[in-house]
Structures are given as structure tokens and as C-alpha cells.
Design an enzyme around this catalytic site. Structure first.
Site, mmCIF file in Angstrom:
data_model
loop_
_atom_site.group_PDB
_atom_site.id
_atom_site.type_symbol
_atom_site.label_atom_id
_atom_site.label_comp_id
_atom_site.label_asym_id
_atom_site.label_seq_id
_atom_site.Cartn_x
_atom_site.Cartn_y
_atom_site.Cartn_z
ATOM 1 N N CYS A 67 0.840 -1.185 0.000
ATOM 2 C CA CYS A 67 0.000 0.000 0.000
ATOM 3 C C CYS A 67 0.885 1.248 0.000
ATOM 4 C CB CYS A 67 -0.903 -0.026 1.231
ATOM 5 S SG CYS A 67 -2.066 1.337 1.294
ATOM 6 N N PRO A 68 0.581 2.222 -0.801
ATOM 7 C CA PRO A 68 -0.626 2.414 -1.594
ATOM 8 C C PRO A 68 -0.493 2.009 -3.060
ATOM 9 C CG PRO A 68 0.552 4.476 -1.540
ATOM 10 C CD PRO A 68 1.385 3.470 -0.748
#
Length: 83
Positions: free
Chosen positions: A22-23
Site C-alpha cells: 500500500c498504496p
């Protein structure tokens, strides 16, 4: 939501985000969805366990429909329908 390894959703495009955290899987999915037509389905293959909740939140925030999620070993498949 699906939790088995069998592919249960038809998809028009697939992106591989294995090894990314992430992201990055969300950002790659956002870019891919922007290039797709309304109603088309994107399959995202990820290895980040957090991607399960991340894609749920992403779908709620963007209006794209999360059709399902599957866990296949250490991989997570997400199916998003372009709004």
C-alpha cells in the site's frame, strides 16, 4: 465475498501488483480503471494482505463496484467494476 482459489468472475483487464505494498496496488488500480470503459471489470492480483480492506475502502470512496475478493494461498484477487 469469495474466499476460495477458483476464478469466479469474468474480467476485461488484469494488473499484477504482486510484491507491492500500500498504496501502490490502489494507485495502479486507479490508473487502470481510468483507462477502462464504464462497466468493464478489472482484476487486481496482490500479495499485500492489507489489500483486502484497502480495496473495500477504495470501492466505497470511488463509486467503483467491488464485485468480489478471493484468497489463493498468499495471493489476493480483487474484482472491480468500473463505474
Amino acid at each position: 465475498m469469495q474466499t476460495d482459489a477458483s476464478p469466479t468472475h469474468r474480467f476485461d483487464r488484469e494488473i499484477d501488483t504482486r510484491g507491492l505494498n500500500c498504496p501502490l496496488p490502489i494507485l495502479r488500480a486507479k490508473k487502470a480503471l481510468a483507462e477502462m470503459a464504464s462497466g468493464e471489470v478489472l482484476r487486481v492480483v496482490a500479495t499485500d494482505p492489507g489489500s483486502m480492506r484497502d480495496f473495500q475502502a477504495f470501492a466505497r470512496q470511488t463509486g467503483n463496484e467491488l464485485l468480489g475478493q478471493e484468497t489463493a494461498g498468499k495471493e489476493f484477487n480483487h474484482y472491480l467494476k468500473r463505474r
